[in-house]
Design a protein around this motif. Structure first.
Motif, PDB file in Angstrom:
ATOM      1  N   GLY A 168      34.064  43.896  30.265  1.00 22.26           N
ATOM      2  CA  GLY A 168      34.758  42.669  29.885  1.00 22.26           C
ATOM      3  C   GLY A 168      35.825  42.287  30.888  1.00 22.26           C
ATOM      4  N   ASN A 169      36.620  43.266  31.308  1.00 18.95           N
ATOM      5  CA  ASN A 169      37.638  43.003  32.330  1.00 18.95           C
ATOM      6  C   ASN A 169      36.995  42.564  33.641  1.00 18.95           C
ATOM      7  OD1 ASN A 169      39.877  43.586  30.733  1.00 18.95           O
ATOM      8  ND2 ASN A 169      39.873  45.753  31.270  1.00 18.95           N
ATOM      9  N   PHE A 170      35.941  43.260  34.034  1.00 16.96           N
ATOM     10  CA  PHE A 170      35.255  42.943  35.285  1.00 16.96           C
ATOM     11  C   PHE A 170      34.744  41.505  35.266  1.00 16.96           C
ATOM     12  CE2 PHE A 170      31.093  43.684  37.786  1.00 16.96           C
ATOM     13  CZ  PHE A 170      31.673  43.243  38.961  1.00 16.96           C
ATOM     14  N   GLY A 171      34.052  41.126  34.199  1.00 18.18           N
ATOM     15  CA  GLY A 171      33.510  39.780  34.107  1.00 18.18           C
ATOM     16  C   GLY A 171      34.595  38.716  34.113  1.00 18.18           C
ATOM     17  N   ALA A 172      35.695  38.980  33.397  1.00 21.43           N
ATOM     18  CA  ALA A 172      36.794  38.016  33.351  1.00 21.43           C
ATOM     19  C   ALA A 172      37.444  37.848  34.716  1.00 21.43           C
ATOM     20  CB  ALA A 172      37.831  38.461  32.325  1.00 21.43           C
ATOM     21  N   ILE A 173      37.584  38.941  35.470  1.00 20.22           N
ATOM     22  CA  ILE A 173      38.173  38.856  36.806  1.00 20.22           C
ATOM     23  C   ILE A 173      37.265  38.081  37.748  1.00 20.22           C
ATOM     24  CG2 ILE A 173      38.846  40.216  38.825  1.00 20.22           C
ATOM     25  CD1 ILE A 173      39.754  42.415  36.832  1.00 20.22           C
ATOM     26  N   VAL A 174      35.961  38.339  37.683  1.00 18.59           N
ATOM     27  CA  VAL A 174      35.018  37.595  38.520  1.00 18.59           C
ATOM     28  C   VAL A 174      35.092  36.107  38.196  1.00 18.59           C
ATOM     29  CG1 VAL A 174      32.573  37.208  39.023  1.00 18.59           C
ATOM     30  CG2 VAL A 174      33.458  39.541  38.876  1.00 18.59           C
ATOM     31  N   ARG A 175      35.180  35.780  36.929  1.00 15.71           N
ATOM     32  CA  ARG A 175      35.263  34.367  36.540  1.00 15.71           C
ATOM     33  C   ARG A 175      36.516  33.712  37.122  1.00 15.71           C
ATOM     34  NH1 ARG A 175      34.822  32.147  30.280  1.00 15.71           N
ATOM     35  NH2 ARG A 175      34.746  29.921  30.772  1.00 15.71           N
ATOM     36  N   SER A 176      37.660  34.379  37.022  1.00 13.21           N
ATOM     37  CA  SER A 176      38.902  33.822  37.564  1.00 13.21           C
ATOM     38  C   SER A 176      38.832  33.691  39.077  1.00 13.21           C
ATOM     39  CB  SER A 176      40.090  34.703  37.167  1.00 13.21           C
ATOM     40  OG  SER A 176      40.262  34.714  35.767  1.00 13.21           O
ATOM     41  N   ALA A 177      38.279  34.713  39.739  1.00 13.16           N
ATOM     42  CA  ALA A 177      38.168  34.674  41.196  1.00 13.16           C
ATOM     43  C   ALA A 177      37.288  33.503  41.638  1.00 13.16           C
ATOM     44  CB  ALA A 177      37.603  35.997  41.713  1.00 13.16           C
ATOM     45  N   GLU A 178      36.197  33.262  40.926  1.00 17.82           N
ATOM     46  CA  GLU A 178      35.299  32.169  41.289  1.00 17.82           C
ATOM     47  C   GLU A 178      35.971  30.819  41.057  1.00 17.82           C
ATOM     48  OE1 GLU A 178      32.462  29.208  41.577  1.00 17.82           O
ATOM     49  OE2 GLU A 178      33.439  29.638  39.653  1.00 17.82           O
ATOM     50  N   VAL A 179      36.730  30.704  39.961  1.00 13.89           N
ATOM     51  CA  VAL A 179      37.376  29.436  39.633  1.00 13.89           C
ATOM     52  C   VAL A 179      38.383  29.025  40.708  1.00 13.89           C
ATOM     53  CG1 VAL A 179      39.021  28.370  38.030  1.00 13.89           C
ATOM     54  CG2 VAL A 179      37.000  29.518  37.140  1.00 13.89           C
ATOM     55  N   VAL A 180      39.126  29.972  41.272  1.00 20.59           N
ATOM     56  CA  VAL A 180      40.125  29.613  42.286  1.00 20.59           C
ATOM     57  C   VAL A 180      39.512  29.502  43.680  1.00 20.59           C
ATOM     58  CG1 VAL A 180      41.955  30.713  40.950  1.00 20.59           C
ATOM     59  CG2 VAL A 180      40.878  31.980  42.832  1.00 20.59           C
ATOM     60  N   GLY A 181      38.213  29.786  43.803  1.00 22.24           N
ATOM     61  CA  GLY A 181      37.550  29.641  45.089  1.00 22.24           C
ATOM     62  C   GLY A 181      37.640  30.855  45.982  1.00 22.24           C
ATOM     63  N   ALA A 182      37.725  32.044  45.402  1.00 19.98           N
ATOM     64  CA  ALA A 182      37.763  33.275  46.197  1.00 19.98           C
ATOM     65  C   ALA A 182      36.485  33.429  47.013  1.00 19.98           C
ATOM     66  CB  ALA A 182      37.955  34.493  45.295  1.00 19.98           C
ATOM     67  N   ALA A 183      36.609  34.146  48.133  1.00 18.57           N
ATOM     68  CA  ALA A 183      35.436  34.383  48.980  1.00 18.57           C
ATOM     69  C   ALA A 183      34.515  35.432  48.393  1.00 18.57           C
ATOM     70  CB  ALA A 183      35.884  34.805  50.377  1.00 18.57           C
ATOM     71  N   GLY A 184      35.043  36.311  47.530  1.00 19.25           N
ATOM     72  CA  GLY A 184      34.199  37.335  46.940  1.00 19.25           C
ATOM     73  C   GLY A 184      35.013  38.388  46.219  1.00 19.25           C
ATOM     74  N   VAL A 185      34.292  39.311  45.601  1.00 15.06           N
ATOM     75  CA  VAL A 185      34.888  40.437  44.879  1.00 15.06           C
ATOM     76  C   VAL A 185      34.285  41.717  45.432  1.00 15.06           C
ATOM     77  CG1 VAL A 185      35.104  41.594  42.632  1.00 15.06           C
ATOM     78  CG2 VAL A 185      35.329  39.094  42.788  1.00 15.06           C
ATOM     79  N   VAL A 186      35.123  42.739  45.605  1.00 14.11           N
ATOM     80  CA  VAL A 186      34.669  44.022  46.125  1.00 14.11           C
ATOM     81  C   VAL A 186      34.891  45.092  45.065  1.00 14.11           C
ATOM     82  CG1 VAL A 186      34.982  45.760  47.937  1.00 14.11           C
ATOM     83  CG2 VAL A 186      35.238  43.327  48.478  1.00 14.11           C
ATOM     84  N   ILE A 187      33.859  45.899  44.807  1.00 16.64           N
ATOM     85  CA  ILE A 187      33.956  46.978  43.830  1.00 16.64           C
ATOM     86  C   ILE A 187      33.403  48.259  44.446  1.00 16.64           C
ATOM     87  CG2 ILE A 187      33.748  45.424  41.847  1.00 16.64           C
ATOM     88  CD1 ILE A 187      30.812  46.283  41.608  1.00 16.64           C
ATOM     89  N   PRO A 188      33.827  49.417  43.938  1.00 13.40           N
ATOM     90  CA  PRO A 188      33.252  50.674  44.434  1.00 13.40           C
ATOM     91  C   PRO A 188      31.851  50.885  43.883  1.00 13.40           C
ATOM     92  CG  PRO A 188      34.977  51.105  42.820  1.00 13.40           C
ATOM     93  CD  PRO A 188      34.907  49.632  42.976  1.00 13.40           C
ATOM     94  N   SER A 189      31.048  51.637  44.607  1.00 13.13           N
ATOM     95  CA  SER A 189      29.661  51.856  44.194  1.00 13.13           C
ATOM     96  C   SER A 189      29.523  52.917  43.116  1.00 13.13           C
ATOM     97  CB  SER A 189      28.810  52.239  45.413  1.00 13.13           C
ATOM     98  OG  SER A 189      29.367  53.343  46.090  1.00 13.13           O
ATOM     99  N   LYS A 190      30.604  53.650  42.832  1.00  9.55           N
ATOM    100  CA  LYS A 190      30.558  54.684  41.793  1.00  9.55           C
ATOM    101  C   LYS A 190      31.794  54.579  40.905  1.00  9.55           C
ATOM    102  CE  LYS A 190      27.948  58.028  44.590  1.00  9.55           C
ATOM    103  NZ  LYS A 190      27.961  59.383  45.197  1.00  9.55           N
ATOM    104  N   ARG A 191      31.645  55.034  39.666  1.00  7.74           N
ATOM    105  CA  ARG A 191      32.748  55.090  38.704  1.00  7.74           C
ATOM    106  C   ARG A 191      33.440  53.740  38.554  1.00  7.74           C
ATOM    107  NH1 ARG A 191      36.699  57.754  40.413  1.00  7.74           N
ATOM    108  NH2 ARG A 191      36.044  58.106  42.568  1.00  7.74           N
ATOM    109  N   SER A 192      32.634  52.709  38.401  1.00  9.93           N
ATOM    110  CA  SER A 192      33.172  51.359  38.270  1.00  9.93           C
ATOM    111  C   SER A 192      32.212  50.500  37.468  1.00  9.93           C
ATOM    112  CB  SER A 192      33.378  50.756  39.664  1.00  9.93           C
ATOM    113  OG  SER A 192      33.775  49.414  39.583  1.00  9.93           O
ATOM    114  N   ALA A 193      32.750  49.478  36.809  1.00 13.70           N
ATOM    115  CA  ALA A 193      31.888  48.507  36.135  1.00 13.70           C
ATOM    116  C   ALA A 193      30.994  47.825  37.156  1.00 13.70           C
ATOM    117  CB  ALA A 193      32.738  47.475  35.406  1.00 13.70           C
ATOM    118  N   GLU A 194      29.752  47.557  36.760  1.00 15.70           N
ATOM    119  CA  GLU A 194      28.790  46.882  37.615  1.00 15.70           C
ATOM    120  C   GLU A 194      28.344  45.591  36.947  1.00 15.70           C
ATOM    121  OE1 GLU A 194      25.661  49.696  38.059  1.00 15.70           O
ATOM    122  OE2 GLU A 194      26.743  50.916  39.526  1.00 15.70           O
TER     123      GLU A 194
END
Length: 308
Positions: A168-194
């Motif tokens: 839920g947090n991950f999705g909400a952050i991606v939504r906010s980042a997209e709304v402000v026009g961010a270039a992208g989101v970076v996440i770790p490949s392990k032990r993280s929401a996907e």
């Protein structure tokens, strides 16, 4: 661009920029940290940020489904590859579903009517609204793709998540980042929401518009972003400066820490400055998704003239 002075490593986590102002992007000269009175943090305490247990199912971990009418419309609008659509029996005549069926037909996507219980089993939160799209594995971007999406010399924002685990947090952050026009989101490949069925839903389809890169090492990714002209700022409860005084102009990589532990020591040591949100009320603080949203909009406010 002028040679950038590398930040000094270690020790100083009190919100003061550790890189010289001579290395900043054009228009950002002469900014230093301005000290402010100690205030509470933008990130929630461990107890507040720890996510409530969420419903789990065998499909959500695979990330091969999109649920909900709005996310389905976004998938059709953006041309996202869809294998087939599953709709709940009895919803065929609802106006929104009729519109979706028409769009699916035009896109040549097969539709299957199934019992609602089958969609309930796929759904991450039981909020499929009568439709689930079966899609391919989510196409993660490379970090180089995100850097390429941020032209040199222009303001740009990249949001970096240091082991945020709640979907839920991950999705909400991606939504906010997209709304402000961010270039992208970076996440770790392990032990993280996907990106899973839950993320498509909680981001309202924003994951289909924004590059998301999985990297094996967050600290190394931050060094790559620095080499591309980004200043790295970490949101942490230990910062002295609030976001209004942070060097948010230009190219910024904003690091948000995990719900339980915040930003790790190694990643925090890689940051050029730290920051937090101001607060006047009695509630302890915001959670990571709320704090990320506020900081994303502060970045957009500070760069509004250049972005316009």
């Amino acid at each position: 661009m002028a040679q950038k002075k590398r930040p000094q490593r270690g020790g100083d986590y009190q919100g003061k920029p550790k890189r010289g102002t001579e290395g900043r992007a054009k228009g950002a000269q002469g900014r230093g940290a301005r000290s402010v009175a100690q205030q509470r943090m933008p990130q929630a305490s461990r107890s507040q940020q720890t996510a409530a247990p969420q419903r789990r199912d065998v499909h959500a971990a695979e990330g091969n489904y999109i649920e909900g009418r709005r996310a389905a419309f976004e998938a059709l609008r953006t041309g996202f590859p869809i294998k087939r659509a599953l709709i709940a029996q009895g919803v065929e005549n609802e106006p929104a579903i009729r519109d979706l069926l028409a769009g699916l037909g035009e896109a040549g996507v097969g539709v299957k009517s199934v019992p609602r219980t089958q969609l309930d089993a796929i759904s991450s939160h039981g909020a499929h609204q009568g439709i689930v799209l079966e899609v391919g594995k989510f196409p993660y971007a490379d970090l180089s793709d995100i850097i390429a999406a941020a032209p040199a010399g222009s303001p740009a924002l990249v949001v970096v998540l240091d082991h945020v685990t709640d979907a839920g947090n991950f999705g909400a952050i991606v939504r906010s980042a997209e709304v402000v026009g961010a270039a992208g989101v970076v996440i770790p490949s392990k032990r993280s929401a996907e990106v899973t069925v839950a993320t498509y839903k909680t981001s309202a389809g924003a994951v289909m518009h924004l590059p998301i890169a999985q990297v094996p090492n967050i600290a190394r990714a931050l060094e790559d972003l620095k080499s591309a002209g980004f200043w790295v700022g970490g949101a942490t409860e230990h910062a002295e400066d609030v976001c209004w005084d942070a060097p948010f102009e230009g190219r910024v990589a904003l690091v948000m820490g995990s719900e339980g532990d915040g930003i790790s020591r190694l990643v925090l040591d890689t940051c050029d400055f730290t920051t937090k949100l101001p607060q006047r009320g009695e509630t302890e603080s915001l959670n990571v998704a709320q704090a990320a949203t506020a900081l994303c909009f502060e970045w957009m406010r500070r760069n509004r003239d250049s972005l316009a």
